[in-house]
Each structure stands twice: as structure tokens, then as C-alpha cells.
Design an enzyme around this catalytic site. Structure first.
Site, short mmCIF file in Angstrom:
data_model
loop_
_atom_site.label_atom_id
_atom_site.label_comp_id
_atom_site.label_asym_id
_atom_site.label_seq_id
_atom_site.Cartn_x
_atom_site.Cartn_y
_atom_site.Cartn_z
N CYS A 2 0.71 -1.24 -0.17
CA CYS A 2 0.19 -0.07 -0.04
C CYS A 2 0.85 1.27 0.08
O CYS A 2 1.99 1.19 -0.06
CB CYS A 2 -0.83 0.16 1.17
SG CYS A 2 -1.79 -1.79 1.45
N ARG A 27 0.90 1.45 -6.19
CA ARG A 27 1.19 0.69 -4.90
C ARG A 27 0.01 -0.02 -4.37
O ARG A 27 0.06 -1.02 -3.64
CB ARG A 27 1.77 1.02 -3.88
CG ARG A 27 3.42 1.75 -4.22
CD ARG A 27 4.09 2.52 -3.18
NE ARG A 27 4.58 1.48 -2.01
CZ ARG A 27 5.48 1.02 -2.08
NH1 ARG A 27 6.32 1.25 -2.95
NH2 ARG A 27 5.98 0.29 -0.92
N TRP A 74 -3.95 -1.82 -0.83
CA TRP A 74 -3.82 -3.15 -1.54
C TRP A 74 -4.61 -4.26 -0.38
O TRP A 74 -3.90 -4.32 0.44
CB TRP A 74 -2.63 -3.54 -2.06
CG TRP A 74 -2.52 -4.77 -2.85
CD1 TRP A 74 -2.91 -4.99 -4.08
CD2 TRP A 74 -2.39 -6.24 -2.60
NE1 TRP A 74 -2.89 -6.10 -4.55
CE2 TRP A 74 -2.45 -6.91 -3.56
CE3 TRP A 74 -1.70 -6.59 -1.41
CZ2 TRP A 74 -2.10 -8.52 -3.43
CZ3 TRP A 74 -1.91 -7.88 -1.05
CH2 TRP A 74 -1.97 -8.69 -2.26
N ASN A 100 0.87 -0.38 6.58
CA ASN A 100 1.39 -1.16 5.36
C ASN A 100 1.92 -2.51 5.79
O ASN A 100 2.62 -2.43 6.98
CB ASN A 100 2.27 -0.86 4.42
CG ASN A 100 1.84 0.52 3.62
OD1 ASN A 100 0.57 0.58 3.62
ND2 ASN A 100 2.81 1.25 3.01
N GLY A 101 1.54 -3.61 5.38
CA GLY A 101 1.99 -4.73 6.17
C GLY A 101 1.00 -5.91 6.56
O GLY A 101 -0.09 -5.63 6.50
N GLU A 491 8.65 -14.53 -19.15
CA GLU A 491 8.19 -13.18 -18.96
C GLU A 491 7.19 -12.80 -20.00
O GLU A 491 6.39 -12.00 -19.57
CB GLU A 491 9.33 -12.52 -19.26
CG GLU A 491 9.25 -10.83 -19.08
CD GLU A 491 9.00 -10.59 -17.67
OE1 GLU A 491 8.37 -9.27 -17.54
OE2 GLU A 491 8.87 -11.26 -16.62
N LYS A 495 3.48 -11.12 -18.77
CA LYS A 495 2.99 -9.77 -18.87
C LYS A 495 1.79 -9.76 -19.49
O LYS A 495 0.88 -9.09 -19.20
CB LYS A 495 4.18 -9.15 -20.12
CG LYS A 495 5.26 -8.74 -19.57
CD LYS A 495 5.25 -7.48 -18.57
CE LYS A 495 6.00 -7.53 -17.64
NZ LYS A 495 6.23 -8.26 -16.60
N GLU A 498 -0.76 -10.52 -16.61
CA GLU A 498 -0.76 -9.59 -15.66
C GLU A 498 -1.77 -8.42 -16.17
O GLU A 498 -2.41 -7.93 -15.41
CB GLU A 498 0.62 -8.70 -15.31
CG GLU A 498 1.57 -9.57 -14.68
CD GLU A 498 2.89 -9.00 -14.37
OE1 GLU A 498 3.36 -8.80 -13.13
OE2 GLU A 498 3.56 -8.62 -15.21
N HIS A 514 5.68 -32.58 -24.51
CA HIS A 514 5.38 -33.33 -23.22
C HIS A 514 4.17 -32.99 -22.48
O HIS A 514 4.12 -32.88 -21.34
CB HIS A 514 6.55 -33.30 -22.32
CG HIS A 514 7.90 -34.01 -23.11
ND1 HIS A 514 8.01 -35.23 -23.20
CD2 HIS A 514 8.88 -33.35 -23.69
CE1 HIS A 514 9.07 -35.53 -23.86
NE2 HIS A 514 9.83 -34.19 -24.11
N LYS A 613 2.66 -2.78 -7.12
CA LYS A 613 3.98 -2.59 -7.66
C LYS A 613 4.98 -3.57 -6.59
O LYS A 613 5.65 -4.09 -7.08
CB LYS A 613 4.35 -1.38 -7.77
CG LYS A 613 5.56 -0.97 -8.52
CD LYS A 613 5.66 -1.67 -9.90
CE LYS A 613 6.97 -1.24 -10.59
NZ LYS A 613 7.11 -1.85 -11.57
#
Length: 618
Positions: A2, A27, A74, A100-101, A491, A495, A498, A514, A613
Site C-alpha cells: 500500500c 502501490r 491493496w 502497510n504490511g 516473461e 506480461k 498481468e 510433453h 507494484k
């Protein structure tokens, strides 16, 4: 995860805090709120949704006062509702706190407080802190905060104000980033924030808090205290720490005419790759100069095993680094998910170097993995973007990637910056371990050309947008690559997931047969990363296997390759370079493809759902 902003001074707090929250919205953005003290009253506005919703509420009912705190959330505990939004208060409405946390023992604390008569309104873990401060408050806010925190297990970055001690803001940190900003140009004012982006418009002088520290902010200055032993009856110890100067401009966190931060950051990559190399390449010696590793030179000369720990995009960069280091420095490398490394019994022997990679330098799992490695006697090296971050401070040496602030939640320029630094480190270590100078010079020459080659890769954006239009309505994608470009496939898939919410998977191309080949049909776009390298012909064979089953193929190839044009549905060309650097170029079309598809689908590119983020919780 956050965002926290606090202000105390002679100006109105609300506009300054609101402005800071806008800069921190990346954030966390599912709810937001502000609390301020004025004329003997504590007033709070908070709303579910993005900052714009709070802003509209404040237009109708503004806050006044020159002391205030704000938060953009968040969610961890409790849905994003007005009641669960921060700031939270105590029973009497005299304490306001943002956090935050995660407080791991909040359920136990809550039960004890309820037994004492406290009534809870929210589903959050944060609210217990407000009631604990209320329970022990005796006229001095910092004493009450220190006492309350001595009972807390978990991670926190907090900012607190109290109606009965109104001339101060108390902030504290354990495992979640927090800094204070010192007023400049004669302004008697102080700021608090979880990210320097919130305060850089008003001050360049910041002090970063370490774990176990608390700061008391008044209009006239600040006191920094060590409260790590306060639960043992010890009085907090005064800490003296010089301020650090922020060396980037406000313009670096503005969109500069681009529709989204992500697009801006994708197109900044020629400069960020150049900045990552600036002053570090030694052409004549065929090596790299990395001043942040001076204290690790003896360790590096004796290293016989490297463990790289990271999360998400940084983990993909680490995989490319594994290929680089093993091929050129000839040292065994293992890449570990930090979230797994921290909870098992890793084998760390003499001669093992642990490298932590993180854009923010605050990733909770990566920090915990470092602490686990430290407890086993391993020397630690960091590769981070944010100067002064926790990982940067806690490692024995390291290298900054110098990409500047990355606001888009989905990392782009930080990834290519990490790859560039990993290439520099590979060159540095390989030359120390006996690589001939002429081989080092070849790598230096190839690296000097990278910024121009990155720009040429970006020139394909319009063509990639056309491809995106054809596939934006698909539900599944497969990304395939081999060698250095297998991590690029991972990656690229990440992307797309996300920011467009399309299911996508990355695999080594040979692994397709496979299992994943069962998914191939004419509705399955398959993206192949197929530069002209040592495994190109193997990848070409894998492409034939997909085409034989009706799959739609998008091939990323290097300039001069006309072999695939008639055999695939779409070709995107990037410049050629040496194999270890090719991922810096092949990832760019995948970033652009994800971006254009997300825009076409109407997704919020910079603030994708459920993400934030800097992941500072488990």
C-alpha cells in the site's frame, strides 16, 4: 504493497497528501483515505475504489488542518469497503492510523482487546493497533506506539496521529518501507511516505527508516529512535542518520504525453539500458567496473556456487543470469523462488554467494530469503533499482540498475535493466576467472550497441499492434523459447496475464510435446522466440509441430531471417546480437504485444486488478 503519505507543517495537509497518494496509487488502488487534525477535531474521509473516488468526496467535504496522514490500499484482510479502508481509529475516535504490511498475531490481540471492552468495526488486522494505542496512551504518542508495537508480530509501516498529542506524527517500520522527508527552502515542515515519489516535488532530502525504528515528526524537525528492544523494558535509543539526496526529477514519474506509464517505460528502455552501463564498461580491459562489489572481491574470487533468489519478473531475469554466468564465468548457479527458499533448509556451504534481485528492493519474500541465507553464513549481493532500499542496505555489496522510478505495475524497463546488470556482472566475474581479454572485448562491443538495437526493436510497435488486433479476443496463449530465450517466454506470458487477464503459459519449446501440445488448435496463438542462435533449427522444428496441428504462430526472429516468413502466421524482427544479450531485444516485442492487447481489451494497463507494484507482504 500500500501507499502511505503524511504531512506536518504550516500548509494545508489535504492537498499535499492527496497529491502524494496519486503518485503512490500504483502501490495499491482498491480504497483510499485521509485523516487530519484541526481545531481540536480529528476528521477522516475514506472511500472504496481508486483515488478519484476519494478526491470527489473531498471536493464535497474537504478536510482542513496542517497535520494529516493518508493511505491507498491493496487489500489483505477484509474486502475493499469504506469500513475496511484506512485510516483506522480507536473506540473514542482520537487515534488515526495507516498501515502497510500484515500483523500476524492480530487475532490473538483482537480477542484480548475485546475482553477489555474494545469494539471493532472492520475486518482488518490494522485496527488492533489503534485499540492497543488507545489502551496504553498516557499523553505521549510515541511512547504508546512503541508499547503497542512491542506486542506485534509481523510486518508494518505505520503512520499515527492523536487528537490529544496533536503536534506530531509518529511513524515506524518493520519489514515495510518507510521514509521521512525534510522540508527545504526554509519551509518548516516534514513529510512521511512509503515511497519517495510521494514527496520528491517538495523535498530532495529524505531519511530511510530501518527495521525496528520509529520517527517522531513535528513541524520543526524529527527524532529517529530505535525501538527494537522497547518490549524488554529498554528505553528507545536515539539514532543519528544523515539525510540522503534524491537525484531524479519529478518528470520521471509523469507520463510525458504517453497514454500509459507502461508504454512510456517500454519506450524509455534505450535510455535505461544505456544508464545501466554508464561508466561501467572498460573497453581496453574487456571487462566491467562495478564499484559496489569492491567489498565482495575476495568472496567472488573464491566463489564456487551462486544462488540467485527473486520473485516474479526478477526471477525470470535471474534465469537468464543463470545461463550467462554458467556459460561465461563457469560457475554453477541455482535460481530459487524467494518464497520457497525462505521456508526450507537450503544447503549453503562455504564458497556459496547468494544474490537477491528485486526492482523495489523491498520485496518481503526476497528479504526473508536473504535473512535465511545470512543466518547460514552466506555473503549477500543485491541487484536492485531503488537506491536506499532495504535490500540495498542489507547486502554486503551490489549493483544498482539505475532505471529510475517504474510506475507501471507490470515491470518492463526494470527487467531489461536487470538483464543488462547481470550481463555486466557476468563479464566482470568471467574476466576475474580467466576469460581471455579478446572475448571480454567482444562482449563489451556488443553491449555498447545495445541502446541503438533496443530502439530498433521498439520501431516494430505499429506492426505488433496490428498483430494484437487479430488476437485480442483469444482466451489462451502459449509462449515458447529455448536457451537464453526460454526465460523470455516465461516473461512474455507473465506480461500478458498481468495486464490483459488472458491465460498464458511459457515453456521451453522442446517441452511442448510433453503435454502442452494437447492444447494446440486453430484458436491457440503460439508465440515462438526464435532468434538465429545455436538452437534455432530445433525451435524451427517445434514450430512445424505446432503448424501441423493448426496452431497460429507468431515468431520473434532476428533480422535477415526470411526462412520462417512463409511457414508462420506473423513474423516480428529484432536486431541480432550475441546470444547472452538477445533476451534484452526479444522481450521488447512481447512487452508491446501484451500492452496493445490489454489496451484493445479495455484493461487498466498501469493498475491491473489484484496487483500492486511492491509486494511487501506474503
Amino acid at each position: 504493497m500500500c501507499g502511505i503519505v503524511g504531512y506536518i507543517g504550516s500548509r494545508e495537509a489535504q492537498p499535499l497528501i492527496l497529491e502524494g497518494l496519486r503518485r503512490l496509487e500504483y502501490r495499491g488502488y482498491d480504497s483510499a483515505g485521509i485523516a487530519a487534525i484541526d481545531s481540536g477535531a480529528l476528521d477522516i474521509r475514506k472511500e472504496p475504489g481508486k483515488i478519484a473516488v476519494l478526491e470527489k468526496s473531498l471536493e464535497e467535504h474537504p478536510l482542513t488542518g496542517s497535520v494529516g496522514i493518508g493511505h491507498t490500499r491493496w487489500a489483505t484482510h477484509g474486502a475493499p469497503t469504506r469500513i475496511n479502508a484506512h485510516p483506522h481509529t480507536d473506540d473514542a475516535g482520537r487515534v488515526a492510523l495507516v498501515h502497510n504490511g500484515i500483523i500476524e498475531n492480530h487475532e490473538v490481540l483482537r480477542l484480548k482487546l475485546e475482553e477489555l471492552g474494545h469494539e471493532f468495526r472492520s475486518q482488518t488486522d490494522t485496527e488492533v493497533l489503534c485499540h492497543m494505542i488507545e489502551e496504553v496512551f498516557d499523553g505521549n504518542l510515541e511512547d504508546a506506539v512503541a508499547e503497542a508495537l512491542s506486542h506485534v508480530k509481523g510486518a508494518y509501516g505505520i503512520a499515527v496521529i492523536h487528537l490529544d498529542d496533536p503536534g506530531k506524527i509518529v511513524v515506524a517500520r518493520m519489514g515495510s518501507p518507510l521514509l521521512i522527508g525534510i522540508g527545504e527552502n526554509g519551509n518548516q515542515e516534514m513529510f512521511a511516505a512509503s515511497d519517495v515519489a510521494a514527496v520528491v516535488e517538495h523535498t530532495r532530502q529524505v531519511v530511510y527508516l530501518n527495521d525496528g525504528e520509529m520517527a517522531v515528526l513535528t513541524q520543526d524537525g524529527h527524532a529517529l529512535l530505535d525501538i527494537s528492544e522497547s518490549g524488554n523494558g529498554e528505553a528507545p535509543r536515539r539514532v543519528i542518520r544523515a539525510a540522503s539526496r534524491v537525484d531524479w526529477d519529478l518528470g520521471t514519474i509523469e507520463r510525458a504525453g504517453y497514454e500509459h506509464f507502461m508504454l512510456k517505460e517500454i519506450f524509455e528502455q534505450p535510455d535505461t539500458v544505456r544508464d545501466a552501463m554508464r561508466g561501467r564498461l572498460l573497453e581496453e580491459e574487456g571487462t566491467a567496473k562495478l564499484g559496489g562489489l569492491l567489498q565482495l572481491e575476495e568472496v567472488l574470487d573464491d566463489v564456487d556456487r551462486i544462488v540467485i533468489t527473486a520473485c516474479g519478473t526478477s526471477w525470470h531475469a535471474a534465469l537468464v543470469g543463470e545461463y550467462m554466468l554458467e556459460e561465461f564465468a563457469r560457475v554453477p548457479v541455482e535460481v530459487e523462488y524467494a518464497s520457497e527458499f525462505r521456508y526450507r533448509r537450503p544447503i549453503v556451504k562455504d564458497g556459496t554467494l547468494v544474490i537477491a534481485i528485486s526492482q523495489s528492493g523491498e520485496t518481503a519474500d526476497t528479504l526473508a530469503a536473504m535473512h535465511e541465507a545470512r543466518s547460514r553464513g552466506a555473503p549477500l549481493m543485491g541487484i536492485v533499482n531503488v537506491v536506499g532500499s532495504s535490500i540495498a542496505r542489507e547486502t554486503d555489496g551490489g549493483v544498482y540498475i539505475h532505471s529510475g522510478p517504474e510506475i507501471g505495475v507490470a515491470s518492463t524497463k526494470a527487467f531489461t535493466g536487470q538483464l543488462t546488470v547481470l550481463a555486466l556482472f557476468t563479464l566482470y566475474l568471467a574476466r576475474r576467472r580467466g576469460m581471455p581479454v579478446h572475448e571480454g572485448r567482444e562482449i563489451v562491443d556488443a553491449m555498447r550497441q545495445l541502446p541503438e538495437l533496443v530502439q530498433r526493436s521498439l520501431d516494430e510497435s505499429s506492426a505488433i499492434e496490428c498483430i494484437a488486433r487479430e488476437y485480442a479476443d483469444k482466451s489462451n496463449f502459449l509462449y515458447l523459447g529455448r536457451g537464453f530465450n526460454f526465460p523470455v517466454a516465461l516473461e512474455g506470458a507473465l506480461k500478458l496475464k498481468e495486464i490483459s487477464y488472458i491465460h498464458a503459459e511459457g515453456y521451453p519449446a522442446a517441452e511442448m510435446k510433453h503435454g502442452p501440445i494437447a492444447l494446440i488448435d486453430d484458436n491457440m496463438p503460439v508465440v515462438f522466440i526464435a532468434p538465429s542462435d545455436s538452437v534455432y533449427h530445433k525451435v524451427a522444428s517445434n514450430i512445424e509441430e505446432v503448424k501441423a496441428r493448426g496452431g497460429k504462430v507468431i515468431a520473434i526472429v532476428t533480422d535477415g531471417n526470411d526462412d520462417l516468413a512463409a511457414r508462420v502466421d506473423h513474423v516480428v524482427r529484432v536486431p541480432a546480437t550475441i546470444a547472452m544479450l538477445q533476451p534484452i531485444l526479444t522481450v521488447i516485442p512481447l512487452q508491446l504485444l501484451a500492452y496493445h492487447i490489454a489496451v484493445l481489451r479495455g484493461c487498466d494497463v498501469d493498475q491491473p486488478r489484484n496487483l500492486a507494484k511492491s509486494v511487501t507482504v506474503e
